[in-house]
Design a protein around this motif. Sequence first.
Motif, PDB file in Angstrom:
ATOM      1  N   ASN A  79       0.776  -1.076   0.082  1.00 27.28           N
ATOM      2  CA  ASN A  79       0.033   0.023  -0.053  1.00 27.28           C
ATOM      3  C   ASN A  79       0.940   1.174   0.046  1.00 27.28           C
ATOM      4  O   ASN A  79       0.414   2.225  -0.690  1.00 27.28           O
ATOM      5  CB  ASN A  79      -1.042  -0.054   1.215  1.00 27.28           C
ATOM      6  CG  ASN A  79      -2.200  -1.275   1.207  1.00 27.28           C
ATOM      7  OD1 ASN A  79      -2.399  -1.776   0.054  1.00 27.28           O
ATOM      8  ND2 ASN A  79      -2.622  -1.310   2.052  1.00 27.28           N
ATOM      9  N   CYS A  92       0.544   4.145  -2.751  1.00 28.35           N
ATOM     10  CA  CYS A  92       0.048   5.517  -2.675  1.00 28.35           C
ATOM     11  C   CYS A  92       1.105   6.342  -3.305  1.00 28.35           C
ATOM     12  O   CYS A  92       0.767   7.658  -3.685  1.00 28.35           O
ATOM     13  CB  CYS A  92       0.122   5.664  -1.115  1.00 28.35           C
ATOM     14  SG  CYS A  92      -1.320   4.824  -0.069  1.00 28.35           S
ATOM     15  N   LEU A 134      -4.158  -2.627  -1.553  1.00 24.07           N
ATOM     16  CA  LEU A 134      -5.026  -1.686  -2.144  1.00 24.07           C
ATOM     17  C   LEU A 134      -4.405  -1.356  -3.590  1.00 24.07           C
ATOM     18  O   LEU A 134      -4.917  -0.215  -4.190  1.00 24.07           O
ATOM     19  CB  LEU A 134      -5.173  -0.478  -1.153  1.00 24.07           C
ATOM     20  CG  LEU A 134      -5.691  -0.723  -0.069  1.00 24.07           C
ATOM     21  CD1 LEU A 134      -5.710   0.468   0.723  1.00 24.07           C
ATOM     22  CD2 LEU A 134      -7.139  -1.406  -0.093  1.00 24.07           C
ATOM     23  N   ASP A 173      -2.232   5.798   2.778  1.00 28.02           N
ATOM     24  CA  ASP A 173      -3.172   4.989   3.622  1.00 28.02           C
ATOM     25  C   ASP A 173      -3.188   5.246   4.889  1.00 28.02           C
ATOM     26  O   ASP A 173      -1.767   5.805   5.709  1.00 28.02           O
ATOM     27  CB  ASP A 173      -2.538   3.416   3.391  1.00 28.02           C
ATOM     28  CG  ASP A 173      -1.122   3.570   3.381  1.00 28.02           C
ATOM     29  OD1 ASP A 173      -0.316   4.392   3.667  1.00 28.02           O
ATOM     30  OD2 ASP A 173      -0.519   2.432   4.027  1.00 28.02           O
ATOM     31  N   THR A 189      -2.772   4.571   8.128  1.00 26.62           N
ATOM     32  CA  THR A 189      -2.335   3.307   9.098  1.00 26.62           C
ATOM     33  C   THR A 189      -2.113   3.879  10.518  1.00 26.62           C
ATOM     34  O   THR A 189      -3.281   4.491  11.141  1.00 26.62           O
ATOM     35  CB  THR A 189      -1.148   2.729   8.457  1.00 26.62           C
ATOM     36  OG1 THR A 189      -0.017   3.869   8.379  1.00 26.62           O
ATOM     37  CG2 THR A 189      -1.285   2.056   7.183  1.00 26.62           C
ATOM     38  N   GLU A 211      -5.835  -0.511   7.941  1.00 31.82           N
ATOM     39  CA  GLU A 211      -4.820  -1.054   7.173  1.00 31.82           C
ATOM     40  C   GLU A 211      -5.402  -1.452   5.949  1.00 31.82           C
ATOM     41  O   GLU A 211      -4.627  -2.396   5.257  1.00 31.82           O
ATOM     42  CB  GLU A 211      -4.419  -2.251   8.126  1.00 31.82           C
ATOM     43  CG  GLU A 211      -3.492  -1.888   9.211  1.00 31.82           C
ATOM     44  CD  GLU A 211      -1.954  -1.416   8.995  1.00 31.82           C
ATOM     45  OE1 GLU A 211      -1.771  -1.470   7.685  1.00 31.82           O
ATOM     46  OE2 GLU A 211      -1.172  -0.832   9.824  1.00 31.82           O
ATOM     47  N   ARG A 218      -7.562   1.319   3.902  1.00 33.21           N
ATOM     48  CA  ARG A 218      -8.270   2.379   3.635  1.00 33.21           C
ATOM     49  C   ARG A 218      -7.289   3.492   2.994  1.00 33.21           C
ATOM     50  O   ARG A 218      -6.054   3.769   3.764  1.00 33.21           O
ATOM     51  CB  ARG A 218      -9.048   3.044   4.906  1.00 33.21           C
ATOM     52  CG  ARG A 218     -10.287   2.104   5.330  1.00 33.21           C
ATOM     53  CD  ARG A 218     -11.229   1.798   4.608  1.00 33.21           C
ATOM     54  NE  ARG A 218     -12.086   0.960   5.280  1.00 33.21           N
ATOM     55  CZ  ARG A 218     -12.299  -0.359   4.756  1.00 33.21           C
ATOM     56  NH1 ARG A 218     -11.748  -0.940   3.994  1.00 33.21           N
ATOM     57  NH2 ARG A 218     -13.248  -0.968   5.358  1.00 33.21           N
ATOM     58  N   LEU A 219      -7.524   4.187   1.923  1.00 31.11           N
ATOM     59  CA  LEU A 219      -6.821   5.101   1.479  1.00 31.11           C
ATOM     60  C   LEU A 219      -7.623   6.444   1.712  1.00 31.11           C
ATOM     61  O   LEU A 219      -8.903   6.533   1.623  1.00 31.11           O
ATOM     62  CB  LEU A 219      -6.903   4.861  -0.102  1.00 31.11           C
ATOM     63  CG  LEU A 219      -6.124   3.789  -0.452  1.00 31.11           C
ATOM     64  CD1 LEU A 219      -6.097   3.546  -2.073  1.00 31.11           C
ATOM     65  CD2 LEU A 219      -4.550   3.658  -0.198  1.00 31.11           C
ATOM     66  N   SER A 259     -13.473  -1.446  -1.313  1.00 28.06           N
ATOM     67  CA  SER A 259     -13.669   0.157  -1.099  1.00 28.06           C
ATOM     68  C   SER A 259     -15.076   0.468  -1.646  1.00 28.06           C
ATOM     69  O   SER A 259     -15.469   1.598  -2.113  1.00 28.06           O
ATOM     70  CB  SER A 259     -12.792   0.849  -2.141  1.00 28.06           C
ATOM     71  OG  SER A 259     -12.512   0.264  -3.492  1.00 28.06           O
TER      72      SER A 259
END
Length: 349
Positions: A89, A93, A210, A232, A234, A283, A285-286, A308
């Motif tokens: 992730n 990103c 992701l 992300d 976190t 852990e 999610r963006l 998502s």
Amino acid sequence: MTTDDMHSDRDACITLAHGAGGRQTAALIARVFARHFQNPDFTADDAAILPVGSFAAGRAAFTTDGFIVSPWQFPGGNIGKLSICGTVNDLACMGAVPRYLSCAFQIEEGFPLQDLEAIAAAMAKTAKTAGVRIVAGDTKVAGRGQVDKVFITTTGIGECMEGAHPSGSRAEAGDAIIVTGDIGRHGAAILVARRDFAIDAAITSDCAPLAAAVKAMFDAIPDRAAIHTIRDATRGGVGTVLHEIAAESQVGIELNTSAIPVAPEVRGVCGLLGLEPLYLACEGRLIIFAPQAIAPTLVEVLRTLPDSRQAAVIGRVTPDFSGRVVLNTEIGTKTLLPEPSGELLPRIC
């Protein structure tokens, strides 16, 4: 202990000899890591030789991360899955397609071999889902009490997508702020799994790779540079990430409290313990910053993907309140979201 011995003994545990570099180390690598991580680029040498010169955009993203979560196994995953997701992730990103990972294990003497195998299996499964290859690694065994069961450090290389340049410094006034799902789920799951508060709640971590979601967003728009920022959420959660971006880009951020998705069970735990969901770890999610004009397209694309489906616009970037995060409350008032300080709970890494 031979590899056959390790197969036959279901009660086998890690010993200091497994970290000494001799026959037991070779048996452990063959029994667990080589068996689960095998792929055309996996090596028994000191370093993998990788064809990064073939990357189309001529740029590579490179990251490293450490994982020391307790408990090592939790609803929705374990430290192995987490280590792959976290590194994949981070690459995604930055607008990169994850390609290769290395991993280093620090294992406590006495850790059950079956548990280590479960961790390796989760890593292999998650890496396959993410389309990334584990190509090299290292194993160290520490004495009892020197490590909390198992720590993992992962390093990743990704192929940057042509035209994609997301950065925490590129958020612009007028941008929409998108979150890809309900927040705080991982932190709440870890907190409940520790049983420190005798809370009985069925909360599953959102832990997920992701990279596919990020690539789908970039492929859905004609100008990849239009996606300004991806992070992300976190450790520290959505709130911490938003404060970081507001400071990096020198902009203000306005959130609509009613638009922020929080699962009822997570909200319930937060209410019991006086926690703010915006500061609980995620852990899977963006947070995405992009112009208002393309936000509906991005949300529509995200909602077609399994991790998502609850994607939503939760706020906007404003030239006011530079460096700050403001909440528009459900009763029509504005309030500052305080900047995080001290120890965030639960401590997850």
